[in-house]
Design a protein around this motif. Structure first.
Motif, PDB file in Angstrom:
ATOM      1  N   ILE A   1     -44.674 -20.781   0.106  1.00 27.46           N
ATOM      2  CA  ILE A   1     -44.654 -22.163  -0.389  1.00 27.46           C
ATOM      3  C   ILE A   1     -44.751 -23.150   0.760  1.00 27.46           C
ATOM      4  O   ILE A   1     -45.497 -24.137   0.690  1.00 27.46           O
ATOM      5  N   ARG A   2     -44.015 -22.892   1.846  1.00 23.99           N
ATOM      6  CA  ARG A   2     -44.089 -23.797   2.997  1.00 23.99           C
ATOM      7  C   ARG A   2     -45.462 -23.750   3.653  1.00 23.99           C
ATOM      8  O   ARG A   2     -45.875 -24.704   4.309  1.00 23.99           O
ATOM      9  N   PHE A   3     -46.188 -22.644   3.479  1.00 24.77           N
ATOM     10  CA  PHE A   3     -47.560 -22.582   3.967  1.00 24.77           C
ATOM     11  C   PHE A   3     -48.503 -23.358   3.052  1.00 24.77           C
ATOM     12  O   PHE A   3     -49.371 -24.097   3.530  1.00 24.77           O
ATOM     13  N   ALA A   4     -48.319 -23.200   1.751  1.00 23.80           N
ATOM     14  CA  ALA A   4     -49.305 -23.720   0.800  1.00 23.80           C
ATOM     15  C   ALA A   4     -49.203 -25.224   0.571  1.00 23.80           C
ATOM     16  O   ALA A   4     -50.229 -25.897   0.411  1.00 23.80           O
ATOM     17  N   LEU A   5     -47.991 -25.775   0.521  1.00 19.13           N
ATOM     18  CA  LEU A   5     -47.850 -27.193   0.175  1.00 19.13           C
ATOM     19  C   LEU A   5     -48.529 -28.126   1.177  1.00 19.13           C
ATOM     20  O   LEU A   5     -49.298 -29.017   0.771  1.00 19.13           O
ATOM     21  N   PRO A   6     -48.305 -27.991   2.492  1.00 22.00           N
ATOM     22  CA  PRO A   6     -49.024 -28.870   3.418  1.00 22.00           C
ATOM     23  C   PRO A   6     -50.533 -28.657   3.378  1.00 22.00           C
ATOM     24  O   PRO A   6     -51.302 -29.621   3.503  1.00 22.00           O
ATOM     25  N   LEU A   7     -50.972 -27.401   3.202  1.00 17.85           N
ATOM     26  CA  LEU A   7     -52.407 -27.127   3.124  1.00 17.85           C
ATOM     27  C   LEU A   7     -53.016 -27.758   1.877  1.00 17.85           C
ATOM     28  O   LEU A   7     -54.144 -28.279   1.917  1.00 17.85           O
ATOM     29  N   TYR A   8     -52.280 -27.728   0.780  1.00 20.98           N
ATOM     30  CA  TYR A   8     -52.736 -28.387  -0.451  1.00 20.98           C
ATOM     31  C   TYR A   8     -52.900 -29.885  -0.226  1.00 20.98           C
ATOM     32  O   TYR A   8     -53.894 -30.486  -0.661  1.00 20.98           O
ATOM     33  N   LEU A   9     -51.933 -30.495   0.483  1.00 18.70           N
ATOM     34  CA  LEU A   9     -52.025 -31.920   0.800  1.00 18.70           C
ATOM     35  C   LEU A   9     -53.245 -32.208   1.659  1.00 18.70           C
ATOM     36  O   LEU A   9     -53.974 -33.191   1.423  1.00 18.70           O
ATOM     37  N   LEU A  10     -53.505 -31.355   2.652  1.00 15.08           N
ATOM     38  CA  LEU A  10     -54.668 -31.540   3.521  1.00 15.08           C
ATOM     39  C   LEU A  10     -55.971 -31.416   2.733  1.00 15.08           C
ATOM     40  O   LEU A  10     -56.907 -32.198   2.930  1.00 15.08           O
ATOM     41  N   ASN A  11     -56.043 -30.454   1.826  1.00 15.46           N
ATOM     42  CA  ASN A  11     -57.258 -30.254   1.030  1.00 15.46           C
ATOM     43  C   ASN A  11     -57.512 -31.405   0.076  1.00 15.46           C
ATOM     44  O   ASN A  11     -58.663 -31.816  -0.135  1.00 15.46           O
ATOM     45  N   ILE A  12     -56.432 -31.924  -0.525  1.00 16.39           N
ATOM     46  CA  ILE A  12     -56.577 -33.003  -1.509  1.00 16.39           C
ATOM     47  C   ILE A  12     -56.937 -34.329  -0.845  1.00 16.39           C
ATOM     48  O   ILE A  12     -57.814 -35.054  -1.316  1.00 16.39           O
ATOM     49  N   THR A  13     -56.246 -34.647   0.253  1.00 19.62           N
ATOM     50  CA  THR A  13     -56.432 -35.952   0.902  1.00 19.62           C
ATOM     51  C   THR A  13     -57.480 -35.924   2.010  1.00 19.62           C
ATOM     52  O   THR A  13     -58.104 -36.953   2.303  1.00 19.62           O
ATOM     53  N   GLY A  14     -57.679 -34.747   2.638  1.00 20.79           N
ATOM     54  CA  GLY A  14     -58.581 -34.653   3.775  1.00 20.79           C
ATOM     55  C   GLY A  14     -58.078 -35.396   4.989  1.00 20.79           C
ATOM     56  O   GLY A  14     -58.828 -35.636   5.947  1.00 20.79           O
ATOM     57  N   SER A  15     -56.798 -35.756   4.994  1.00 21.98           N
ATOM     58  CA  SER A  15     -56.231 -36.589   6.060  1.00 21.98           C
ATOM     59  C   SER A  15     -55.309 -35.759   6.949  1.00 21.98           C
ATOM     60  O   SER A  15     -54.276 -35.261   6.502  1.00 21.98           O
ATOM     61  N   ALA A  16     -55.668 -35.664   8.229  1.00 15.65           N
ATOM     62  CA  ALA A  16     -54.791 -34.995   9.189  1.00 15.65           C
ATOM     63  C   ALA A  16     -53.522 -35.801   9.415  1.00 15.65           C
ATOM     64  O   ALA A  16     -52.471 -35.234   9.732  1.00 15.65           O
ATOM     65  N   ALA A  17     -53.612 -37.132   9.249  1.00 15.93           N
ATOM     66  CA  ALA A  17     -52.440 -37.993   9.436  1.00 15.93           C
ATOM     67  C   ALA A  17     -51.377 -37.696   8.382  1.00 15.93           C
ATOM     68  O   ALA A  17     -50.181 -37.578   8.706  1.00 15.93           O
ATOM     69  N   TYR A  18     -51.802 -37.558   7.124  1.00 18.28           N
ATOM     70  CA  TYR A  18     -50.844 -37.226   6.060  1.00 18.28           C
ATOM     71  C   TYR A  18     -50.252 -35.829   6.289  1.00 18.28           C
ATOM     72  O   TYR A  18     -49.062 -35.595   6.067  1.00 18.28           O
ATOM     73  N   PHE A  19     -51.111 -34.906   6.717  1.00 19.86           N
ATOM     74  CA  PHE A  19     -50.636 -33.548   6.986  1.00 19.86           C
ATOM     75  C   PHE A  19     -49.588 -33.558   8.100  1.00 19.86           C
ATOM     76  O   PHE A  19     -48.534 -32.917   7.996  1.00 19.86           O
ATOM     77  N   GLY A  20     -49.869 -34.292   9.173  1.00 20.71           N
ATOM     78  CA  GLY A  20     -48.925 -34.385  10.280  1.00 20.71           C
ATOM     79  C   GLY A  20     -47.640 -35.079   9.882  1.00 20.71           C
ATOM     80  O   GLY A  20     -46.546 -34.673  10.299  1.00 20.71           O
ATOM     81  N   LEU A  21     -47.761 -36.127   9.068  1.00 24.49           N
ATOM     82  CA  LEU A  21     -46.567 -36.844   8.604  1.00 24.49           C
ATOM     83  C   LEU A  21     -45.685 -35.943   7.760  1.00 24.49           C
ATOM     84  O   LEU A  21     -44.463 -35.914   7.942  1.00 24.49           O
ATOM     85  N   ALA A  22     -46.302 -35.210   6.838  1.00 21.20           N
ATOM     86  CA  ALA A  22     -45.534 -34.293   5.983  1.00 21.20           C
ATOM     87  C   ALA A  22     -44.856 -33.211   6.814  1.00 21.20           C
ATOM     88  O   ALA A  22     -43.688 -32.874   6.590  1.00 21.20           O
ATOM     89  N   SER A  23     -45.575 -32.670   7.795  1.00 18.98           N
ATOM     90  CA  SER A  23     -45.010 -31.616   8.639  1.00 18.98           C
ATOM     91  C   SER A  23     -43.853 -32.140   9.467  1.00 18.98           C
ATOM     92  O   SER A  23     -42.817 -31.470   9.620  1.00 18.98           O
ATOM     93  N   ALA A  24     -44.009 -33.352  10.017  1.00 21.61           N
ATOM     94  CA  ALA A  24     -42.960 -33.920  10.872  1.00 21.61           C
ATOM     95  C   ALA A  24     -41.707 -34.249  10.068  1.00 21.61           C
ATOM     96  O   ALA A  24     -40.587 -33.893  10.460  1.00 21.61           O
ATOM     97  N   LEU A  25     -41.889 -34.921   8.933  1.00 20.82           N
ATOM     98  CA  LEU A  25     -40.727 -35.332   8.131  1.00 20.82           C
ATOM     99  C   LEU A  25     -39.984 -34.138   7.549  1.00 20.82           C
ATOM    100  O   LEU A  25     -38.759 -34.178   7.379  1.00 20.82           O
ATOM    101  N   SER A  26     -40.723 -33.062   7.245  1.00 19.42           N
ATOM    102  CA  SER A  26     -40.082 -31.905   6.615  1.00 19.42           C
ATOM    103  C   SER A  26     -39.095 -31.219   7.549  1.00 19.42           C
ATOM    104  O   SER A  26     -38.136 -30.583   7.089  1.00 19.42           O
ATOM    105  N   PHE A  27     -39.302 -31.330   8.867  1.00 17.03           N
ATOM    106  CA  PHE A  27     -38.407 -30.668   9.815  1.00 17.03           C
ATOM    107  C   PHE A  27     -37.095 -31.425  10.028  1.00 17.03           C
ATOM    108  O   PHE A  27     -36.107 -30.839  10.480  1.00 17.03           O
TER     109      PHE A  27
END
Length: 284
Positions: free
Chosen positions: A29-55
């Protein structure tokens, strides 16, 4: 004969099996959710934000989880958190398409990492209660290997499932894993060793923090040096790998999500192999 005179007695075996099921569900699940966000939005910024905040919740709650594990029945912590994670995944699945995806996904990841930050200290703290001194090192090694293997296999299997069928089957499998792990953990007996209660939670936190800092800074300063070195690596190198690797593989190179899963698995395999080398070459 006491159960603790052998390593794989009933309660320890149930803890290990529960760890395998729970950590595997967590890993996919922790692998799939950020990847799903990246695929849907195409934004590395959103992916990085989600990864940073989750920690952040994991960083904050891990030491608190250790304090809770010292004072609360560890079996109950595992059961409650696994049921809570199953409920979280179910709630996320129901809410998809109804709420803002980015906000909902970031909040879900933060809660998921926060739960893990409280869960793992409870498992580690239960080892001295489930294994005698002669088997304690082996017991901790087994638990750590289970965690390493879940980090190795989770992204690979998650990448294959995500590439073939999308996010939904991963959510279903993950939710089932957490629910089954919680049910199994109900039948574990971990001795509940109660500690003396402090006057208030603030006194408790202050006392534990002071004791920990004294141990790390004055009694075993090499631990502090190790922490600082690992923190520096994570600050300057790990973040680049976490954020840039999926973007380069899926967007720049145009490869499949499965390839990203294999790359994540290769990273985990390197960590596992490095841990083995550390044990073999430590004296050299």
């Amino acid at each position: 004969m006491s159960q603790k005179t052998k390593l794989f007695h009933r309660d320890f075996t149930l803890v290990v099996i529960g760890q395998i099921i729970s950590l595997f569900g967590n890993a996919i699940i922790r692998f799939a959710l950020p990847l799903y966000l990246l695929n849907i939005t195409g934004s590395a910024a959103y992916f990085g934000l989600a990864s940073a905040l989750s920690f952040i919740p994991m960083i904050v709650l891990t030491p608190i989880g250790g304090m809770i594990a010292d004072r609360v029945n560890k079996r109950n912590i595992m059961v409650v958190l696994d049921f809570s994670t199953a409920a979280l995944i179910a709630l996320f699945s129901i809410s998809m398409g109804r709420l803002n995806l980015i906000v909902m996904l970031i909040i879900t990841l933060m809660i998921l990492y926060g739960i893990q930050g409280v869960y793992q200290p409870a498992v580690q703290a239960s080892m001295p209660l489930l294994a005698d001194d002669g088997h304690l090192l082996q017991a901790n090694a087994v638990i750590n290997q289970v965690s390493a293997l879940s980090n190795l296999l989770g992204p690979i299997i998650g990448g294959v499932l995500f590439g073939l069928w999308g996010l939904t089957p991963i959510l279903v499998i993950g939710g089932i894993c957490f629910f089954c792990s919680a049910v199994m953990e109900i039948f574990i007996h971990i001795p509940n060793v109660k500690t003396k209660k402090a006057a208030s939670i603030l006194v408790l936190v202050k006392s534990d923090f002071k004791e920990s800092m004294t141990f790390i800074v004055k009694e075993n300063p090499i631990i502090l040096k190790g922490i600082l070195i690992v923190a520096a690596f994570n600050l300057f190198l790990s973040s680049l790998v976490i954020v840039s690797m999926p973007v380069m593989i899926t967007q720049t190179l145009g490869m499949s999500d499965q390839m990203y899963g294999y790359a994540q698995g290769a990273l985990a395999a390197g960590g596992l192999f490095g841990g083995i080398l550390t044990g073999v070459l430590a004296k050299k």
